[in-house]
Enzyme design. Structure first.
Site: not given
Ligand code: AP5
Ligand code: MG
Length: 191
Positions: A128, A146, A134, A14, A89
């Site tokens: 990532r 998640r 993060r 996204k 969401r």
């Protein structure tokens, strides 16, 4: 005016695709994830609250993100359109967004949902995590959390837009360029 929701699970691309789409179509990019990480960096009261939840892989309360989106819509009154990334969401957020847009005589024009298989998503996120800093990217258990939250709270949002005949599924497992081309194809059909 063209308002687009880029929908999809964590790691589906996204953010990557949003950067390219907002440039091509001159849209304002509203990523609640980026906005929340901005609040965390500033150590604002909202950021401090959000940090605890994000680090556990949980969603922040609906009122928090709806308030952020409301402020952003107000700040960009002359926008040609908005690209919503990572929002809504929950079905509750989707209903709130309809209300916020309705008050301003706007509406959602398209919802494009990126589809990528689970193994590829986990691979992308953990990869990532090596550089993103993060906290929710590096721990496999939090990444799994998640996805569970996505399945439980966010997948129903796709149905909400399907019923309004706004949802289009786009293959997100190809290269960045291939996915971008597919998204542009859908947008050009819609406008
Ligand atoms: P958020 O920041 O929105 O994270 P997310 O939805 O979990 O998704 P990501 O940002 O991890 O993935 P992405 O789809 O943007 O993919 P990307 O392009 O980065 O939310 C984080 C947290 O904030 C939530 O868990 C929640 O706590 C909170 N939050 C945010 N919004 C909320 C809301 N509305 N309500 C409540 N809480 C909220 O790509 C991923 C990786 O893959 C990158 O490394 C990228 O380089 C790579 N990649 C991208 N495309 C490709 C490709 N085609 N091929 C190979 N690699 C690729
Ligand atoms: Mg993102």
């Amino acid at each position: 005016m063209y308002n687009l929701i880029l929908f999809g699970p964590p790691g589906s691309g996204k953010g990557t695709q949003s950067e390219k789409l907002v440039e091509k179509y001159d849209l304002v990019h509203l990523s609640t994830g980026d906005l929340l990480r901005g609040e965390i960096a500033k150590k604002s009261p909202l950021g401090i609250e959000a940090k605890k939840l994000i680090e556990k892989g949980q969603l922040v309360p609906d009122e928090m993100v709806v308030g952020i989106i409301d402020n952003c819509l107000e700040e960009h009154k002359d926008a040609k359109g908005f690209l919503f990334d990572g929002f809504p969401r929950t079905v509750n957020q989707a209903e709130a967004l309809d209300r916020l847009l309705g008050l301003r005589k706007m509406a959602i024009d398209s919802v494009l949902a990126l589809e990528v298989n689970y193994d590829e998503l986990v691979k992308r996120i953990l990869n990532r995590g090596k550089t993103s800093g993060r906290a929710d990217d590096s721990d496999e258990e939090i990444v799994r959390k998640r996805f569970a939250v996505y399945h439980r709270d966010t997948e129903p949002v796709a149905n909400y837009y399907k019923e309004k005949d706004l949802l289009k599924i786009v293959k997100g497992s190809g290269t960045v360029a291939e996915t971008f081309e597919a998204l542009c194809g859908e947008i050009e059909q819609a406008v």
